[in-house]
Scaffold this motif. Structure first.
Motif, short mmCIF file in Angstrom:
data_model
loop_
_atom_site.label_atom_id
_atom_site.label_comp_id
_atom_site.label_asym_id
_atom_site.label_seq_id
_atom_site.Cartn_x
_atom_site.Cartn_y
_atom_site.Cartn_z
N ALA A 90 -55.33 2.33 -7.07
CA ALA A 90 -56.02 2.10 -5.80
C ALA A 90 -56.32 0.62 -5.60
O ALA A 90 -56.18 0.09 -4.50
CB ALA A 90 -57.32 2.91 -5.77
N ALA A 91 -56.72 -0.07 -6.68
CA ALA A 91 -57.01 -1.50 -6.59
C ALA A 91 -55.75 -2.29 -6.23
O ALA A 91 -55.82 -3.29 -5.51
CB ALA A 91 -57.60 -2.00 -7.90
N CYS A 92 -54.60 -1.84 -6.73
CA CYS A 92 -53.33 -2.50 -6.41
C CYS A 92 -53.05 -2.45 -4.91
O CYS A 92 -52.46 -3.37 -4.34
CB CYS A 92 -52.18 -1.86 -7.18
N LYS A 93 -53.47 -1.37 -4.26
CA LYS A 93 -53.28 -1.25 -2.81
C LYS A 93 -54.31 -2.10 -2.07
O LYS A 93 -53.99 -2.78 -1.09
CB LYS A 93 -53.39 0.22 -2.39
N PHE A 94 -55.56 -2.07 -2.55
CA PHE A 94 -56.63 -2.82 -1.91
C PHE A 94 -56.35 -4.31 -1.91
O PHE A 94 -56.66 -5.01 -0.94
CB PHE A 94 -57.96 -2.55 -2.63
N GLU A 95 -55.80 -4.82 -3.00
CA GLU A 95 -55.64 -6.27 -3.15
C GLU A 95 -54.75 -6.87 -2.07
O GLU A 95 -54.84 -8.07 -1.77
CB GLU A 95 -55.08 -6.62 -4.53
N HIS A 96 -53.90 -6.04 -1.46
CA HIS A 96 -52.97 -6.55 -0.45
C HIS A 96 -53.53 -6.47 0.97
O HIS A 96 -52.96 -7.07 1.89
CB HIS A 96 -51.66 -5.76 -0.50
N ILE A 97 -54.64 -5.75 1.16
CA ILE A 97 -55.14 -5.54 2.53
C ILE A 97 -56.53 -6.13 2.76
O ILE A 97 -56.98 -6.19 3.90
CB ILE A 97 -55.16 -4.03 2.88
N ILE A 98 -57.20 -6.57 1.70
CA ILE A 98 -58.55 -7.12 1.86
C ILE A 98 -58.46 -8.52 2.45
O ILE A 98 -57.83 -9.40 1.89
CB ILE A 98 -59.29 -7.17 0.51
N SER A 99 -59.12 -8.73 3.59
CA SER A 99 -59.15 -10.05 4.20
C SER A 99 -60.18 -10.93 3.49
O SER A 99 -61.00 -10.44 2.70
CB SER A 99 -59.52 -9.94 5.68
N GLU A 100 -60.16 -12.22 3.79
CA GLU A 100 -61.09 -13.14 3.15
C GLU A 100 -62.54 -12.80 3.47
O GLU A 100 -63.40 -12.84 2.60
CB GLU A 100 -60.78 -14.58 3.59
N ASP A 101 -62.81 -12.46 4.74
CA ASP A 101 -64.18 -12.12 5.13
C ASP A 101 -64.66 -10.85 4.43
O ASP A 101 -65.80 -10.76 3.97
CB ASP A 101 -64.27 -11.93 6.65
N VAL A 102 -63.78 -9.84 4.37
CA VAL A 102 -64.13 -8.59 3.70
C VAL A 102 -64.33 -8.83 2.21
O VAL A 102 -65.26 -8.29 1.59
CB VAL A 102 -63.04 -7.52 3.93
N GLU A 103 -63.50 -9.67 1.63
CA GLU A 103 -63.61 -10.01 0.21
C GLU A 103 -64.99 -10.60 -0.09
O GLU A 103 -65.65 -10.22 -1.06
CB GLU A 103 -62.52 -11.01 -0.16
N GLU A 104 -65.44 -11.54 0.74
CA GLU A 104 -66.74 -12.17 0.52
C GLU A 104 -67.87 -11.16 0.71
O GLU A 104 -68.88 -11.20 -0.01
CB GLU A 104 -66.92 -13.36 1.46
N SER A 105 -67.71 -10.25 1.67
CA SER A 105 -68.73 -9.22 1.90
C SER A 105 -68.84 -8.29 0.69
O SER A 105 -69.94 -7.91 0.28
CB SER A 105 -68.40 -8.41 3.16
N ILE A 106 -67.69 -7.91 0.13
CA ILE A 106 -67.69 -7.05 -1.06
C ILE A 106 -68.35 -7.78 -2.23
O ILE A 106 -69.16 -7.21 -2.96
CB ILE A 106 -66.25 -6.64 -1.43
N CYS A 107 -68.01 -9.05 -2.38
CA CYS A 107 -68.56 -9.85 -3.48
C CYS A 107 -70.08 -9.93 -3.36
O CYS A 107 -70.81 -9.77 -4.34
CB CYS A 107 -67.94 -11.24 -3.45
N THR A 108 -70.58 -10.16 -2.14
CA THR A 108 -72.02 -10.25 -1.91
C THR A 108 -72.69 -8.90 -2.16
O THR A 108 -73.75 -8.82 -2.78
CB THR A 108 -72.30 -10.72 -0.47
N LEU A 109 -72.07 -7.83 -1.66
CA LEU A 109 -72.62 -6.49 -1.85
C LEU A 109 -72.79 -6.17 -3.33
O LEU A 109 -73.79 -5.57 -3.75
CB LEU A 109 -71.68 -5.45 -1.21
N LEU A 110 -71.83 -6.60 -4.15
CA LEU A 110 -71.84 -6.29 -5.58
C LEU A 110 -72.63 -7.31 -6.40
O LEU A 110 -72.69 -7.20 -7.63
CB LEU A 110 -70.40 -6.21 -6.10
N GLY A 111 -73.23 -8.30 -5.72
CA GLY A 111 -74.03 -9.29 -6.44
C GLY A 111 -73.22 -10.35 -7.14
O GLY A 111 -73.62 -10.87 -8.17
#
Length: 211
Positions: A90-111
């Motif tokens: 699943a992570a292999c699929k996610f890595e190709h579709i996560i945008s930069e903004d979404v990536e930062e939001s996920i990073c912030t959400l996870l601390g």
């Protein structure tokens, strides 16, 4: 733009050469010769004596892919409770579709996590540095606030994914304003229009920025 297949090649090269001990990887071990030739043409890799190596440009792109992949693993593991067997694909699929903004939001959400569930480092970027600088100045855990104090949730930092799922289900998310109503025997706080009671262990995991 690097294709998904190209990103996977760069990811493999990063793991084996940047994190591993190899300087090059044999071309035949990578396969996908056409993809590698395109990466060489775009100056992401160099090919010498049938061996492949990342260029500085390829290194930067590979670092982004590795970061997205490992953040996706943390999201799947910590928030969505996906098992280890299913997490990797699943992570292999996610890595190709996560945008930069979404990536930062996920990073912030996870601390701003430093490691993936397998203990491998997650390359930090600007949002991690900014989050650390803010935290050092004006961020504290909810458990340290007194009655009447409040702010906005910055992130939730916990290794207990059940606690994280519980908080997310209650709408405890970055950006939500909170105010402490009670600190004993449990922590009661107002989050938006809802009053929520948690024990100290969970209150320790919620980090708030004073406003």
């Amino acid at each position: 733009m690097v294709t998904n297949a190209g990103q996977e090649i760069l990811e493999k090269l990063w793991i084996d050469t940047v994190e591993g001990e190899d300087e090059f990887i044999e071309l035949k071990k990578l396969g996908r010769e056409g993809t590698i030739n395109r990466l060489a043409k775009s100056e992401h890799v160099v090919i010498s004596d049938n061996r492949v190596k990342l260029t500085p440009k390829g290194n930067r792109e590979a670092k982004k892919v590795i970061r997205r992949h490992r953040l996706a693993e943390r999201l799947l593991h910590d928030v969505l409770d996906v098992g280890v067997d299913d997490m990797e694909s699943a992570a292999c699929k996610f890595e190709h579709i996560i945008s930069e903004d979404v990536e930062e939001s996920i990073c912030t959400l996870l601390g701003h996590p430093r490691e993936c569930p397998h203990g491998k480092p997650i390359p930090p970027i600007r949002c991690c540095k900014e989050g650390k600088e803010i935290a050092e100045k004006i961020v504290t855990s909810l458990s340290k606030l007194r009655k009447g104090q409040g702010g906005k949730i910055v992130y939730i930092l916990t290794k207990n994914h059940k606690n994280l799922q519980k908080l997310l289900a209650m709408g405890i998310l970055p950006g939500v304003p909170v105010e402490v109503i009670q600190t004993y025997p449990s922590y009661v706080f107002q989050a938006g229009q809802t009053q929520i009671a948690v024990d100290k262990e969970i209150a320790d995991d919620i980090f708030v920025r004073f406003v």
